[in-house]
Motif scaffolding. Structure first.
Motif, PDB file in Angstrom:
ATOM      1  N   ILE A 242      -0.588  15.416  12.773  1.00 37.20           N
ATOM      2  CA  ILE A 242      -0.053  16.384  13.720  1.00 37.20           C
ATOM      3  C   ILE A 242       1.454  16.582  13.543  1.00 37.20           C
ATOM      4  N   ASN A 243       2.192  15.523  13.235  1.00 32.62           N
ATOM      5  CA  ASN A 243       3.652  15.625  13.136  1.00 32.62           C
ATOM      6  C   ASN A 243       4.135  16.032  11.747  1.00 32.62           C
ATOM      7  N   GLY A 244       3.229  16.375  10.838  1.00 28.49           N
ATOM      8  CA  GLY A 244       3.613  16.779   9.493  1.00 28.49           C
ATOM      9  C   GLY A 244       3.556  15.666   8.474  1.00 28.49           C
ATOM     10  N   ASN A 245       3.299  14.434   8.911  1.00 33.06           N
ATOM     11  CA  ASN A 245       3.115  13.335   7.973  1.00 33.06           C
ATOM     12  C   ASN A 245       1.727  13.404   7.340  1.00 33.06           C
ATOM     13  N   HIS A 246       1.458  12.439   6.449  1.00 32.92           N
ATOM     14  CA  HIS A 246       0.173  12.399   5.752  1.00 32.92           C
ATOM     15  C   HIS A 246      -0.392  10.988   5.828  1.00 32.92           C
ATOM     16  N   SER A 247      -1.704  10.896   6.001  1.00 31.88           N
ATOM     17  CA  SER A 247      -2.387   9.608   6.052  1.00 31.88           C
ATOM     18  C   SER A 247      -3.341   9.506   4.867  1.00 31.88           C
TER      19      SER A 247
ATOM     20  N   GLU B 120      -6.743  -0.339   3.028  1.00 37.63           N
ATOM     21  CA  GLU B 120      -5.407  -0.160   3.587  1.00 37.63           C
ATOM     22  C   GLU B 120      -5.209   1.307   3.954  1.00 37.63           C
ATOM     23  N   LEU B 121      -4.806   1.544   5.188  1.00 38.05           N
ATOM     24  CA  LEU B 121      -4.522   2.887   5.675  1.00 38.05           C
ATOM     25  C   LEU B 121      -3.010   3.046   5.758  1.00 38.05           C
ATOM     26  N   VAL B 122      -2.496   4.079   5.062  1.00 38.71           N
ATOM     27  CA  VAL B 122      -1.059   4.242   4.908  1.00 38.71           C
ATOM     28  C   VAL B 122      -0.652   5.628   5.410  1.00 38.71           C
ATOM     29  N   GLU B 123       0.405   5.681   6.222  1.00 39.49           N
ATOM     30  CA  GLU B 123       1.009   6.951   6.626  1.00 39.49           C
ATOM     31  C   GLU B 123       2.359   7.092   5.943  1.00 39.49           C
ATOM     32  N   VAL B 124       2.589   8.273   5.347  1.00 39.20           N
ATOM     33  CA  VAL B 124       3.872   8.554   4.706  1.00 39.20           C
ATOM     34  C   VAL B 124       4.453   9.830   5.308  1.00 39.20           C
ATOM     35  N   ASP B 125       5.776   9.963   5.249  1.00 32.64           N
ATOM     36  CA  ASP B 125       6.408  11.188   5.725  1.00 32.64           C
ATOM     37  C   ASP B 125       6.362  12.239   4.611  1.00 32.64           C
ATOM     38  N   PRO B 126       6.836  13.458   4.845  1.00 32.13           N
ATOM     39  CA  PRO B 126       6.740  14.506   3.812  1.00 32.13           C
ATOM     40  C   PRO B 126       7.452  14.168   2.506  1.00 32.13           C
ATOM     41  N   LYS B 127       8.391  13.216   2.527  1.00 30.37           N
ATOM     42  CA  LYS B 127       9.070  12.804   1.291  1.00 30.37           C
ATOM     43  C   LYS B 127       8.296  11.704   0.561  1.00 30.37           C
ATOM     44  N   GLY B 128       7.269  11.168   1.207  1.00 32.07           N
ATOM     45  CA  GLY B 128       6.492  10.114   0.584  1.00 32.07           C
ATOM     46  C   GLY B 128       6.904   8.722   0.999  1.00 32.07           C
ATOM     47  N   ASP B 129       7.841   8.601   1.934  1.00 37.11           N
ATOM     48  CA  ASP B 129       8.281   7.285   2.395  1.00 37.11           C
ATOM     49  C   ASP B 129       7.279   6.730   3.406  1.00 37.11           C
ATOM     50  N   GLU B 130       6.949   5.463   3.260  1.00 39.52           N
ATOM     51  CA  GLU B 130       5.962   4.824   4.130  1.00 39.52           C
ATOM     52  C   GLU B 130       6.523   4.614   5.535  1.00 39.52           C
ATOM     53  N   VAL B 131       5.710   4.971   6.556  1.00 39.78           N
ATOM     54  CA  VAL B 131       6.106   4.735   7.948  1.00 39.78           C
ATOM     55  C   VAL B 131       5.092   3.870   8.686  1.00 39.78           C
ATOM     56  N   TYR B 132       3.913   3.657   8.083  1.00 40.70           N
ATOM     57  CA  TYR B 132       2.886   2.875   8.777  1.00 40.70           C
ATOM     58  C   TYR B 132       1.873   2.382   7.745  1.00 40.70           C
ATOM     59  N   ARG B 133       1.428   1.135   7.932  1.00 41.90           N
ATOM     60  CA  ARG B 133       0.377   0.589   7.068  1.00 41.90           C
ATOM     61  C   ARG B 133      -0.403  -0.457   7.860  1.00 41.90           C
ATOM     62  N   ILE B 134      -1.724  -0.344   7.822  1.00 41.33           N
ATOM     63  CA  ILE B 134      -2.597  -1.341   8.429  1.00 41.33           C
ATOM     64  C   ILE B 134      -3.714  -1.642   7.445  1.00 41.33           C
ATOM     65  N   SER B 135      -4.071  -2.911   7.326  1.00 39.71           N
ATOM     66  CA  SER B 135      -5.134  -3.300   6.401  1.00 39.71           C
ATOM     67  C   SER B 135      -6.299  -3.914   7.177  1.00 39.71           C
ATOM     68  N   ALA B 136      -7.472  -3.849   6.577  1.00 34.98           N
ATOM     69  CA  ALA B 136      -8.675  -4.490   7.118  1.00 34.98           C
ATOM     70  C   ALA B 136      -9.328  -5.267   5.997  1.00 34.98           C
ATOM     71  N   ASP B 137      -9.996  -6.357   6.352  1.00 33.86           N
ATOM     72  CA  ASP B 137     -10.547  -7.232   5.326  1.00 33.86           C
ATOM     73  C   ASP B 137     -11.943  -6.805   4.863  1.00 33.86           C
ATOM     74  N   LEU B 138     -12.275  -5.521   5.023  1.00 27.45           N
ATOM     75  CA  LEU B 138     -13.544  -4.980   4.552  1.00 27.45           C
ATOM     76  C   LEU B 138     -13.298  -3.648   3.849  1.00 27.45           C
ATOM     77  N   PRO B 139     -14.140  -3.294   2.885  1.00 27.91           N
ATOM     78  CA  PRO B 139     -14.017  -1.963   2.288  1.00 27.91           C
ATOM     79  C   PRO B 139     -14.394  -0.887   3.299  1.00 27.91           C
ATOM     80  N   CYS B 140     -13.741   0.272   3.198  1.00 27.85           N
ATOM     81  CA  CYS B 140     -13.934   1.336   4.168  1.00 27.85           C
ATOM     82  C   CYS B 140     -14.093   2.662   3.437  1.00 27.85           C
TER      83      CYS B 140
ATOM     84  N   SER C 203       3.257  -2.433   8.512  1.00 29.22           N
ATOM     85  CA  SER C 203       4.499  -1.707   8.780  1.00 29.22           C
ATOM     86  C   SER C 203       4.245  -0.682   9.868  1.00 29.22           C
ATOM     87  N   ASN C 204       5.270  -0.415  10.677  1.00 29.06           N
ATOM     88  CA  ASN C 204       5.110   0.508  11.796  1.00 29.06           C
ATOM     89  C   ASN C 204       6.488   0.974  12.236  1.00 29.06           C
ATOM     90  N   GLN C 205       6.931   2.111  11.696  1.00 29.22           N
ATOM     91  CA  GLN C 205       8.220   2.680  12.071  1.00 29.22           C
ATOM     92  C   GLN C 205       7.980   3.653  13.225  1.00 29.22           C
TER      93      GLN C 205
END
Length: 595
Positions: free
Chosen positions: A541-546, A559-579, A223-225
């Motif tokens: 930087i913009n007030g969101n959280h990762s 999976e790396l997820v960015e949410v806005d201050p309300k907790g709504d998802e705006v970005y998600r990227i996954s990788a096939d390895l543990p990180c 996802s990428n808003q």
């Protein structure tokens, strides 16, 4: 007993005589003769005559022109060290101390080495050992000024910038250019800002990056808003687990689409800790595939080692201070103000029956060791001295204390340190206790005492309608913004998951009232997946959280997820390895607080 003591003294004396007779000098040899241009890797080798190499360790130090020596690598068994002078030309001094391990007797030798400028009249762009990092060298300015460099490719809508450097009009100015895609042509141009005058751009030039042949994870953008995304954090620094084996990947960085822009070429397992305000990276390195991290290393963006020490060397200093040694490094190293560094180490103690259940048990805990600019011990904290050892781990099983070592109760399992600028104290996240504790550090003057405990059964009440508001088995607890009491954490949720098999990991932000010991849960974002271990939490930087879910079961992806201050998802990227960690940066020169 007296006879044994006399025999030990006699043996030590004989070894000392043997050392003096057999090893009268140490030589220091560079791989390339002096002079060499800026940015040339030079291997320095120390050699002691007539003595087995296994009985000697070596310390390497460097003195830039007109400055004092600074330890580049503290005592270790290897007698060679790679030095890459990348700042400026001049006459440097190199020193090696060869030390006999048995009695600490030392032999010292120094050498001078001349570094010449790469650029005399016009800027030049040169390659490095990393095909995605270039060295831009500009001639001296016409007078005192500040210089920085911008670079861009045809496919990019805006330019990237290096940090600024002082241009004194006498020496060349050199920049590592990093954050580049492979096999891509870039334009590059300096900006000169005189002390008294108008800023002006220099003549642009071009260069092309090389190809890369490394094992890369498979990234999937889910996802990428664009309108809500924190584009100010456009670079992702990924710390995948290990760097050896068929399924491992190196430490690397990508753009937000998963395109490679940087990597660190190290054949041994590496654990990503933190970036520093100077743009360097703090890493833990294992000497073999056992992943016991015995090396603390600081590197620049070109992958050059700036400083390095070992757990053995720190243990030697701890014992000399009357403190408990560490077995190896663990989970975290972070830069503190004043060029100090805090690192976690694993310790253990045998506890009598009744302390953590029936029967005597070996209990594994954590130590914090603070180092000065030469990576020498100046302060330490010991879990056994400041925590109640009778409070056993929440639900962790016993495991080997070290590879093939005895079983030990995993009592604390600390995994992150955070410095608090407001009072100079430290936050410590302890996974096996489901707690984050605040420690009395006070910029090295504190006692190490526990000031408060945050989490279930700790010192804070919490305001939330959630039936299980507290984090558990958490990672990356940190203070988000200076002075306002905001606190973020990645809640793996293992304890909560044991009660609810369908529970997911969460990204949390809490408002803390330290005086009233109250916490309010401001953000409690369900990340849609369960990560039983690993993870990061970050204010963008913009007030969101990762938030990174670093070990998503059952396929062990991240999976790396960015949410806005309300907790709504705006970005998600996954990788096939543990990180272990994924840090969103503005660029490869990103600062510590933008971890």
């Amino acid at each position: 007993m007296a006879d044994i003591k006399r025999l030990s003294l006699r043996i030590a004396a004989l070894w000392s005589i043997a050392f003096t007779c057999a090893a009268s000098s140490v030589t220091l040899t560079p791989s390339s003769p002096s002079p060499q241009p800026v940015g040339t890797p030079i291997v320095w080798t120390g050699t002691v005559d007539s003595l087995e190499a296994g009985l000697i360790d070596y310390q390497f130090s460097v003195a830039p022109p007109g400055a004092a020596y600074k330890i580049a690598r503290d005592f270790a068994k290897s007698n060679s060290f790679v030095w890459t002078p990348a700042e400026s030309e001049g006459n440097y001094k190199i020193r090696v101390i060869a030390r006999y391990i048995w009695n600490r007797q030392e032999l010292t030798v120094e050498a001078e080495y001349s570094i010449t400028p790469r650029s005399i009249a016009v800027p030049v762009v040169g390659s490095t050992n990393n095909p995605l990092v270039m060295l831009y060298s500009a001639p001296p300015c016409s007078g005192p000024s500040v210089m920085r460099v911008r670079f861009w490719s045809a496919a990019e809508s805006s330019a990237h910038w290096t940090p600024a450097k002082v241009c004194d009009g006498l020496a060349s100015v050199n920049f590592y250019v990093a954050g580049l895609h492979p096999e891509t042509t870039y334009s590059i141009q300096p900006l000169i800002e005189p002390q008294n005058g108008t800023a002006s751009f220099g003549v642009p030039s071009t260069f092309k990056t090389g190809s890369v042949s490394i094992r890369l994870p498979k990234f999937t953008l889910k996802s990428n808003q664009q309108g809500s995304l924190s584009v100010g954090n456009e670079t992702i620094l990924w710390g995948f687990l290990g760097s050896s084996g068929a399924n491992a990947a190196p430490l690397l960085a990508t753009d937000l689409s998963g395109g490679l822009v940087w990597y660190y070429n190290e054949t041994q397992p590496v654990l990503l800790c933190r970036t520093t305000p100077a743009g360097s990276l703090l890493l833990l390195v294992a000497m073999d595939s056992s992943a016991a991290f015995t090396i603390l290393r600081e590197i620049d963006v070109a992958g050059n080692t700036l400083r390095e020490t070992t757990s053995t060397r720190l243990s030697e200093q701890l014992v000399a201070r009357g403190e408990q040694p560490i077995y190896y490094f663990s989970h975290e190293a972070i830069r503190l103000p004043g060029d100090f560094t805090a690192v976690l180490g694993t310790i253990a103690r045998q506890e009598p029956g009744g302390v953590q259940g029936p029967g005597s048990k070996l209990v594994e805990g954590d130590a914090i060791v603070v180092l000065d600019a030469n990576f020498q011990v100046v302060w330490s904290w010991n879990a056994f001295a400041h925590l109640d050892v009778a409070r056993a781990a929440v639900d962790e099983d016993a495991g080997p204390l070290y590879p093939n070592g005895p079983l030990a109760n995993d009592w604390t399992h600390a995994n992150s340190i955070e410095y608090l600028p407001s009072d100079g104290n430290l936050l410590l996240s302890m996974r096996s206790q489901d707690w984050v504790v605040k420690l009395d550090y006070r910029d090295g003057k504190g006692s190490g005492g526990v000031l408060w405990r945050l989490g279930k059964d700790g010192d804070f009440s919490i305001a939330s309608s959630d039936p299980w508001p507290w984090f558990s088995h958490q990672h990356d607890a940190n203070s988000e913004l200076v002075g306002n009491g905001l606190f973020s954490v990645f809640d793996n949720g293992n304890t909560r998951r044991a009660l609810n098999p369908n529970a997911h990991s969460r990204g949390q932000v809490l408002q803390l009232d330290e005086v009233g010991r109250k916490a309010a849960l401001l953000l409690n974002a369900d990340l849609g997946v369960y990560s039983q271990a690993l993870g990061t939490a970050q204010h963008l930087i913009n007030g969101n959280h990762s938030f990174l879910a670093g070990l998503v079961t059952p396929d062990d992806r991240s999976e790396l997820v960015e949410v806005d201050p309300k907790g709504d998802e705006v970005y998600r990227i996954s990788a096939d390895l543990p990180c272990y960690r994924a840090i969103r940066l503005p660029d490869m020169y990103g600062l510590l607080k933008q971890k």
